[in-house]
Each structure stands twice: as C-alpha cells, then as structure tokens.
Write a protein that holds these residues in place. Sequence first.
Motif, PDB file in Angstrom:
ATOM      1  N   UNK A   1       0.835  -1.203   0.000  1.00 26.12           N
ATOM      2  CA  UNK A   1       0.000   0.000   0.000  1.00 26.12           C
ATOM      3  C   UNK A   1       0.872   1.257   0.000  1.00 26.12           C
ATOM      4  N   UNK A   2       1.945   1.206   0.757  1.00 28.36           N
ATOM      5  CA  UNK A   2       2.864   2.345   0.808  1.00 28.36           C
ATOM      6  C   UNK A   2       3.498   2.589  -0.555  1.00 28.36           C
ATOM      7  N   UNK A   3       3.725   1.496  -1.294  1.00 26.44           N
ATOM      8  CA  UNK A   3       4.389   1.598  -2.596  1.00 26.44           C
ATOM      9  C   UNK A   3       3.395   1.685  -3.742  1.00 26.44           C
ATOM     10  N   UNK A   4       2.093   1.601  -3.417  1.00 28.98           N
ATOM     11  CA  UNK A   4       1.032   1.665  -4.433  1.00 28.98           C
ATOM     12  C   UNK A   4       1.214   0.570  -5.488  1.00 28.98           C
ATOM     13  N   UNK A   5       1.423  -0.659  -5.007  1.00 25.55           N
ATOM     14  CA  UNK A   5       1.600  -1.810  -5.884  1.00 25.55           C
ATOM     15  C   UNK A   5       0.491  -2.823  -5.647  1.00 25.55           C
ATOM     16  N   UNK A   6       0.100  -3.528  -6.684  1.00 20.46           N
ATOM     17  CA  UNK A   6      -0.849  -4.627  -6.539  1.00 20.46           C
ATOM     18  C   UNK A   6      -0.150  -5.808  -5.870  1.00 20.46           C
ATOM     19  N   UNK A   7      -0.943  -6.812  -5.461  1.00 24.18           N
ATOM     20  CA  UNK A   7      -0.363  -8.018  -4.877  1.00 24.18           C
ATOM     21  C   UNK A   7       0.608  -8.665  -5.856  1.00 24.18           C
ATOM     22  N   UNK A   8       0.222  -8.729  -7.116  1.00 22.47           N
ATOM     23  CA  UNK A   8       1.079  -9.358  -8.129  1.00 22.47           C
ATOM     24  C   UNK A   8       2.360  -8.548  -8.337  1.00 22.47           C
ATOM     25  N   UNK A   9       2.243  -7.227  -8.408  1.00 26.89           N
ATOM     26  CA  UNK A   9       3.424  -6.392  -8.606  1.00 26.89           C
ATOM     27  C   UNK A   9       4.360  -6.470  -7.407  1.00 26.89           C
ATOM     28  N   UNK A  10       3.781  -6.448  -6.206  1.00 22.32           N
ATOM     29  CA  UNK A  10       4.604  -6.549  -5.008  1.00 22.32           C
ATOM     30  C   UNK A  10       5.291  -7.909  -4.948  1.00 22.32           C
ATOM     31  N   UNK A  11       4.591  -8.943  -5.375  1.00 22.19           N
ATOM     32  CA  UNK A  11       5.179 -10.274  -5.388  1.00 22.19           C
ATOM     33  C   UNK A  11       6.408 -10.347  -6.282  1.00 22.19           C
ATOM     34  N   UNK A  12       6.354  -9.668  -7.421  1.00 18.25           N
ATOM     35  CA  UNK A  12       7.505  -9.664  -8.312  1.00 18.25           C
ATOM     36  C   UNK A  12       8.687  -8.929  -7.680  1.00 18.25           C
ATOM     37  N   UNK A  13       8.394  -7.828  -6.996  1.00 23.04           N
ATOM     38  CA  UNK A  13       9.454  -7.075  -6.319  1.00 23.04           C
ATOM     39  C   UNK A  13      10.076  -7.915  -5.209  1.00 23.04           C
ATOM     40  N   UNK A  14       9.224  -8.551  -4.429  1.00 25.04           N
ATOM     41  CA  UNK A  14       9.713  -9.356  -3.302  1.00 25.04           C
ATOM     42  C   UNK A  14      10.508 -10.566  -3.788  1.00 25.04           C
ATOM     43  N   UNK A  15      10.084 -11.156  -4.882  1.00 23.13           N
ATOM     44  CA  UNK A  15      10.820 -12.299  -5.424  1.00 23.13           C
ATOM     45  C   UNK A  15      12.212 -11.868  -5.872  1.00 23.13           C
ATOM     46  N   UNK A  16      12.305 -10.678  -6.465  1.00 21.86           N
ATOM     47  CA  UNK A  16      13.598 -10.159  -6.889  1.00 21.86           C
ATOM     48  C   UNK A  16      14.498  -9.893  -5.688  1.00 21.86           C
ATOM     49  N   UNK A  17      13.929  -9.325  -4.632  1.00 20.30           N
ATOM     50  CA  UNK A  17      14.704  -9.084  -3.411  1.00 20.30           C
ATOM     51  C   UNK A  17      15.169 -10.401  -2.809  1.00 20.30           C
ATOM     52  N   UNK A  18      14.296 -11.398  -2.795  1.00 24.44           N
ATOM     53  CA  UNK A  18      14.644 -12.717  -2.268  1.00 24.44           C
ATOM     54  C   UNK A  18      15.792 -13.334  -3.048  1.00 24.44           C
ATOM     55  N   UNK A  19      15.755 -13.231  -4.367  1.00 21.71           N
ATOM     56  CA  UNK A  19      16.819 -13.789  -5.190  1.00 21.71           C
ATOM     57  C   UNK A  19      18.162 -13.132  -4.868  1.00 21.71           C
ATOM     58  N   UNK A  20      18.136 -11.819  -4.658  1.00 19.03           N
ATOM     59  CA  UNK A  20      19.369 -11.112  -4.307  1.00 19.03           C
ATOM     60  C   UNK A  20      19.876 -11.552  -2.936  1.00 19.03           C
ATOM     61  N   UNK A  21      18.958 -11.730  -1.983  1.00 18.43           N
ATOM     62  CA  UNK A  21      19.349 -12.182  -0.646  1.00 18.43           C
ATOM     63  C   UNK A  21      19.943 -13.591  -0.695  1.00 18.43           C
ATOM     64  N   UNK A  22      19.329 -14.460  -1.492  1.00 17.28           N
ATOM     65  CA  UNK A  22      19.837 -15.822  -1.626  1.00 17.28           C
ATOM     66  C   UNK A  22      21.242 -15.828  -2.216  1.00 17.28           C
TER      67      UNK A  22
END
Length: 238
Positions: free
Chosen positions: A46-67
């Motif tokens: 909500x803070x980033x004004x992203x849909x669930x699907x859009x946020x999921x893509x962002x979070x998946x990218x962050x997860x890949x970088x963390x891994x």
Amino acid sequence: MTLLYIFPHPDDECFGPAPAMARQVREGHDVHLLTLTKGGATKQRHRLDLSVEEMGEVRESELAAAADELGVQLTVLDYPDSGLVDMDPRDLENIIERKITAVKPDVVVTYAVHGNSVHPDHLTTHAVVKRAYCQTHDDLAARGPKRLALFTLVQGEMEGAESHLHGSPPEAIGARVTFEPEDMEAAQRAIACYETYAEVVAEHRPLALVEDGVAFVLFNETHETVLDTITDHFESRG
C-alpha cells in the motif's frame, strides 16, 4: 551435507536463520531454500502503491538477491500469500515431499510449532513440513532426511522484540548455531536486499535477536547438551 530450509515468505530466511545459513555455506554444506509464496500480500504494497502481483515480483527479486548473498540455492513457488491456511494441506505436503525427494536433504528446516509469530502462513508451514518430513523420513529410509530442525526464538531473550513474536522455552532448545562475524556480515548484506522493508528492518533489528546464536528445536531428538550445529550428532534420535 545437504540442508533444505522451507519458509512461506521472502525475508523469512533473513529474519533470524541467515547467519546460520551463511555459516553452513562457508563450511561447504549444500544449502537450499524453498519459499512457498512470493509475499505479495504484505501491507508494504500500500505504501508503494503496488498490486499483490506487482509486489510479489518485487519481493521475489529481493529474495533472489538475498539468496545470492547467502550463497544458497533458491526455489520460489507462487502459492497465495496469507492464503496457505485456506489450501488443502495435502497439496502443500505433496509439493514439499517432492522437493525433499529431489534434493535429498540430510536436514530439513522450518519454523517451530508457534511459527515465531501469529501469522497463519507460518503455522501452516510448520504443520505441512512436519508431515512431509515424517512421510519422507519413513518412505525414503536411509536416503531420507535425518533431522527436522525448527527455527525458534528463545523465551527470556526477546527483549525489544515485537509483541506478536513468540519463542520456545530454553529447555526446548536442542541446538544453538553460533557463527563468525563474516557470517553475520553476509546475513546483514542479505537482509539489506529487502529494500521495501528497510524501515521495518531498521526499527525492529531482527538479526539482533540471534546475536548469541540461531536457536533450533530438534524434532524427536534428545541430547545431553545443546548442540552447536544442526549438521552433526544424528545418533541420539529419540
């Protein structure tokens, strides 16, 4: 030795277990991470004004970088974030059993029974992973996993933690994995990959809760002393 960590969301691996994972990679173990959702339903969208699907893509990218920072092998599924509790648990158990059969881990890791929080996805993940572990431990016999290690916080050591967090009593701890400064540094680099959670991380400092070691309950095991590792001492099964 091979380890398979199973958590429901991106960042679950960094909010506590990461220094232990970094140590295990440094010591030459084969560390895998299975994340069941992309984490798109977080309120941060909500803070980033992203849909669930859009946020999921962002979070998946962050997860890949963390891994990548931790040096672990990553698999991300797309089950519904905050919806695992509504699924047929047999579907989750089946996919986890197939992953265990493919990876052939010596150690499976997930949340303790209380999930470390009240999040239903955490509680559901504990339950289905425990079932899948027990099934594959029996079915695969000598080729199956040897240990189920349940990541937990420790009661009495949670000063400053969020009020919804839960821990296990000290007497339930079977292993406390200590680590070198370089392992904590890797964990800090990994958690910094979650740029959308930077304010949350800065406020709650989740890695501070494991500075004295990452604690685990060891399912169906008894040992005379608390172990310093979850990759050794398999002989004392209860």
